[in-house]
Write an enzyme that holds these catalytic residues in place. Sequence first.
Site, short mmCIF file in Angstrom:
data_model
loop_
_atom_site.label_atom_id
_atom_site.label_comp_id
_atom_site.label_asym_id
_atom_site.label_seq_id
_atom_site.Cartn_x
_atom_site.Cartn_y
_atom_site.Cartn_z
N HIS A 1 -9.19 1.48 3.61
CA HIS A 1 -8.61 1.64 2.28
C HIS A 1 -8.54 0.28 1.59
CE1 HIS A 1 -5.20 2.78 -0.57
NE2 HIS A 1 -5.04 1.47 -0.46
N HIS B 1 -3.50 5.05 -4.90
CA HIS B 1 -4.43 6.06 -5.41
C HIS B 1 -3.92 6.68 -6.71
CE1 HIS B 1 -7.29 6.14 -2.04
NE2 HIS B 1 -6.25 5.90 -1.27
N HIS C 1 -5.00 5.33 9.21
CA HIS C 1 -6.22 4.68 8.70
C HIS C 1 -7.26 4.41 9.79
CE1 HIS C 1 -3.62 4.32 5.25
NE2 HIS C 1 -4.65 3.96 4.52
N ASP D 1 -9.67 6.54 10.33
CA ASP D 1 -10.93 7.21 9.95
C ASP D 1 -11.47 6.76 8.61
OD1 ASP D 1 -9.02 8.33 8.35
OD2 ASP D 1 -9.49 10.43 8.87
N HIS D 2 -10.87 5.72 8.04
CA HIS D 2 -11.41 5.14 6.81
C HIS D 2 -10.82 3.76 6.61
CE1 HIS D 2 -7.55 6.82 5.38
NE2 HIS D 2 -7.60 5.91 4.43
N ASP E 1 -10.86 4.85 -0.63
CA ASP E 1 -11.01 5.01 0.82
C ASP E 1 -12.49 5.03 1.13
OD1 ASP E 1 -8.28 5.19 0.94
OD2 ASP E 1 -8.23 7.38 1.16
N TYR F 1 -3.75 0.60 11.48
CA TYR F 1 -2.65 0.88 10.55
C TYR F 1 -2.48 2.40 10.52
CZ TYR F 1 0.24 0.87 6.35
OH TYR F 1 1.28 1.04 5.46
ZN ZN Z 1 -6.35 5.16 0.64
#
Ligand code: ZN
Length: 258
Positions: A242, A199, A237, A239-240, A206, A234
Amino acid sequence: MRRRLFLRTRARNGPLRLAVALAMLAATVLLGGSAAGAAQAPQAADGCYTWDEELSQGASGDAVTQLQIRVGGYPASGEVLAVDGEFGPATEAAVERFQSAYGLSKTGVADTETYEQIYQLQDDDCSPAHFDFAELNSCNSDWSGGAVGAEEAKSNALRTMWKLEALRHALGDEPITVTSGFRSTGCNDSVGGAPDSRHLYGDAADLVSDNHTLCELAQAARDRGFHGILGPGYPGHDDHAHVDHRSSQYWDAPDCGI
Ligand code: ZN
């Protein structure tokens, strides 16, 4: 270098194109201009970028670079299309996949039909229709303060957005939301991002969607030119999903079979 003159290729007039041509002619007559002159001058497609010739294998330069950015979401599965300004076999295959995805003639040549489709998808600031720079800028910053300069971070975000547009299209053109994109170091720290997070480079996003599961997003991203994919299973992760552009492939979403 094999380039074909763009203007000679406009003969394949479908009814729509004929209607557009007639409308342009009418407008030209109304404005008192010369119809012949109007037909010869390349018309700016939008505020971002207009190609003035067809591109095929062997072509090189900025026009190819601009094309590669827009078809970057159509590489071979698991591959990443180089944005290097050289139109080679991988670029040709990406153009073919883009053409297939939008129901165009599959020529592997960036032709009038291909450009018109890109123009339809492209906003004046060069972002694709369904994503924008503000959405990719988590901290509402001027793109500075990350791991690369502001210009590079913004350029990375643009490449990411075109891949997200391809991802969105591949999944049936249902909305996909970016919950986090570029972060300055301070912003990354404040959200608990990893110290070496992509990022910070502007090339990570995301994703969530009301229409797709996180696993659907992560799985589909494998075909859209993302070297980095992290998703459910992972750490951090669930809730989204990436996606990013790290230099070598790292996919990890165990709950999705990735
Ligand atoms: Zn991310």
